[in-house]
Design an enzyme around this catalytic site. Structure first.
Site, PDB file in Angstrom:
ATOM      1  CD  GLU A 286      -3.278   0.299   2.084  1.00  0.00           C
ATOM      2  OE1 GLU A 286      -4.454   0.070   1.809  1.00  0.00           O
ATOM      3  OE2 GLU A 286      -2.870   0.404   3.258  1.00  0.00           O
ATOM      4  CG  HIS A 307       6.967 -29.865   0.841  1.00  0.00           C
ATOM      5  ND1 HIS A 307       7.511 -31.132   0.692  1.00  0.00           N
ATOM      6  CD2 HIS A 307       7.667 -29.281   1.860  1.00  0.00           C
ATOM      7  CE1 HIS A 307       8.475 -31.300   1.575  1.00  0.00           C
ATOM      8  NE2 HIS A 307       8.592 -30.195   2.299  1.00  0.00           N
ATOM      9  CE  LYS A 421     -11.895   2.180   1.712  1.00  0.00           C
ATOM     10  NZ  LYS A 421     -11.271   3.138   2.609  1.00  0.00           N
TER      11      LYS A 421
HETATM   12  O1  PA5 Z   1      -3.245   1.890   5.633  1.00  0.00           O
HETATM   13  C1  PA5 Z   1      -4.380   2.305   5.518  1.00  0.00           C
HETATM   14  O2  PA5 Z   1      -4.656   3.490   5.727  1.00  0.00           O
HETATM   15  C2  PA5 Z   1      -5.564   1.395   5.215  1.00  0.00           C
HETATM   16  O3  PA5 Z   1      -5.191   0.128   4.867  1.00  0.00           O
HETATM   17  C3  PA5 Z   1      -6.478   1.326   6.412  1.00  0.00           C
HETATM   18  O4  PA5 Z   1      -5.764   0.815   7.502  1.00  0.00           O
HETATM   19  C4  PA5 Z   1      -7.722   0.483   6.168  1.00  0.00           C
HETATM   20  O5  PA5 Z   1      -8.321   0.837   4.976  1.00  0.00           O
HETATM   21  C5  PA5 Z   1      -8.709   0.651   7.327  1.00  0.00           C
HETATM   22  O6  PA5 Z   1      -9.086   1.971   7.450  1.00  0.00           O
HETATM   23  P1  PA5 Z   1      -9.866   2.530   8.705  1.00  0.00           P
HETATM   24  O7  PA5 Z   1      -9.005   2.352   9.897  1.00  0.00           O
HETATM   25  O8  PA5 Z   1     -10.100   3.974   8.389  1.00  0.00           O
HETATM   26  O9  PA5 Z   1     -11.149   1.756   8.825  1.00  0.00           O
END
Ligand code: PA5
Length: 449
Positions: A286, A307, A421
């Site tokens: 990410e 394996h 989203k």
């Molecule tokens: O790193 C990030 O910002 C995302 O992966 C969030 O952790 C994830 O989308 C969850 O978001 P939130 O804590 O706002 O529900």
């Protein structure tokens, strides 16, 4: 003087990369370090994680341990609701430091809200029916769909089981300090809350209440974890790749990537490190996968996957480099018994511990994969303690931030996550997304979906 509980050994890569090529990254490392220290680089509003090990207020830590003690006294099961950065760090920590089987843990910490599945939730509710339960709902934005809908179902369950005021005493919300639907809901319902600092993004939030509260409930000594992480902050800010192991790891990743090794495989030989690798996958993927660039992070569990995927690692497309993640000391040391009759022909291993056998599996794999054209490096964690894990979390966060800057991307945003989203909101009919709904439906129709 820092107490290093992790060691990043880049020697095995030297056949592929002469040492001077790694040292040539020193100016790039120095620049990345400067951008982080001066907050002059991309994503500078999200650098709060850098100082967390030493800057966490004692008041917050005391409140977290008090709340964890209360939860431990109240329940058999803590359900932690969250996804991505609001889930993986605590899960990684509990698996890494804890006993193997969930039945051996009291209270059990069960994670939910990281997918959309009726059967999982129905089974969870059935399991919780005769148990004492607390819930920690975790979302920085407070608006993420998966934890949001899961919390609705769990909240209804808790209110049915304990009544509204009783449920409110057992629900803790971890969210943004000022904004978001979860913050407003918690205020309206009177839930205890913990704040995620505004300048810390989801995947860098493991050392905030997001990770620390579930960890403390599971019995992890969070003050020790933060203290140990603080010990390596200085070493991980040095501007030479020889001294700064996070910088060295970042430099090697960048060199590998530029030589066409676009996939990094994190390979652990310890089942307890599986979720640490999952956490690292999120952190790396990410942070770097944007602007049509970025290393693809993958993970394997050895020796299990030797394996299956082992064949691909040995002889598949040579677009990969491998980082072995080892744990030096297990909590126990089981030796293989000797039988007078050697029917299974394993007496040659009698008296050896599983770790001695596993070590040769690692060394054999390293040699085989190197011969097969896969550059490897090795990250060794001293043991399964919270101190070691705290350092590992900080090491990886720092390394990926530097690595992101070396790739010239913003390691702290995730614009790509919004695309799915937005589509999902439009398709589900959320208000404000009406314009996209028609366009998406007609595209789906063209695809026959
Ligand atoms: O790193 C990030 O910002 C995302 O992966 C969030 O952790 C994830 O989308 C969850 O978001 P939130 O804590 O706002 O529900």
């Amino acid at each position: 003087m820092s107490i290093l509980k992790i060691d990043y050994d880049s020697r095995a890569v030297s056949g592929f990369l002469p040492a001077d090529q790694i040292a040539a990254y020193d100016p790039a490392l120095e620049q990345a370090e400067k951008m982080l220290a001066s907050k002059g680089g991309l994503g500078a509003d999200f650098l709060g994680w850098l100082a967390l090990p030493s800057s966490m207020p004692a008041k917050t830590l005391d409140a977290l341990t008090d709340c964890a003690d209360q939860i431990r006294g109240l329940c058999d099961v803590l359900v932690c609701i969250g996804i991505g950065g609001s889930y993986l760090g605590a899960k990684a920590a509990i698996e890494f430091t804890g006993t193997t089987f969930e039945d051996q843990r009291k209270p059990r910490v069960i994670f939910a809200g990281h997918h959309l599945n009726s059967d999982f939730l129905s089974d969870l509710i059935a399991l919780l029916e005769n148990k004492e339960v607390c819930v920690n709902v975790i979302s920085k934005s407070g608006t993420t769909t998966e934890p949001g809908v899961t919390f609705r179902v769990l909240r209804e369950f808790m209110e049915r089981k304990y009544g509204k005021p009783g449920a409110a005493k057992r629900i803790i919300a971890t969210t943004d300090p000022n904004k978001g639907a979860l913050r407003s809901l918690a205020a309206a319902e009177g839930y205890q809350t913990f704040a995620i600092p505004s300048d810390v993004g989801g995947r860098y939030s493991v050392l905030t209440p997001v990770g620390l509260l579930p960890m403390a409930v599971a019995g992890i000594k969070i003050k020790n974890m933060l203290g140990a992480a603080a010990e390596i902050m200085q070493t991980c800010s040095l501007s030479s790749t020889a001294d700064n192991m996070a910088g060295r790891y970042a430099a090697i990743r960048n060199l590998m990537f530029r030589r066409g090794k676009t996939i990094e495989v994190m390979a652990t030989f310890q089942p307890q490190a599986h979720f640490l690798c999952e956490w690292w996958k999120q952190l790396s993927g990410e942070s770097e996968g944007k602007n049509n660039t970025g290393i693809f992070p993958a993970a394997v569990d050895y020796t299990t996957d030797l394996h299956s995927l082992g064949q691909w690692m040995q002889e598949g497309l040579r677009s990969v480099f491998e980082t072995f993640l080892l744990v030096k000391k297990t909590k126990t040391a089981l030796t293989l018994p000797r039988f007078t009759e050697d029917g299974d022909e394993l007496n040659y291993l009698a008296g050896k511990t599983f770790e001695e056998i596993n070590r040769e599996a690692y060394r054999g794999t390293l040699l085989a994969h190197t011969d097969g054209g896969v550059p490897t490096t090795t990250l060794t964690l001293t043991d399964r303690s919270e101190e070691t894990l705290g350092q590992a979390f900080y090491f990886f966060e720092k390394a990926i931030a530097i690595s992101g800057y070396m790739l010239r991307v913003n390691p702290f945003d995730q614009p790509g996550v919004e695309a799915y989203k937005t589509n999902m909101f439009a398709l589900l009919g959320k208000s404000g997304f009406e314009k996209q709904t028609g366009q998406l439906k007609s595209k789906l129709k063209d695809l026959g979906l």
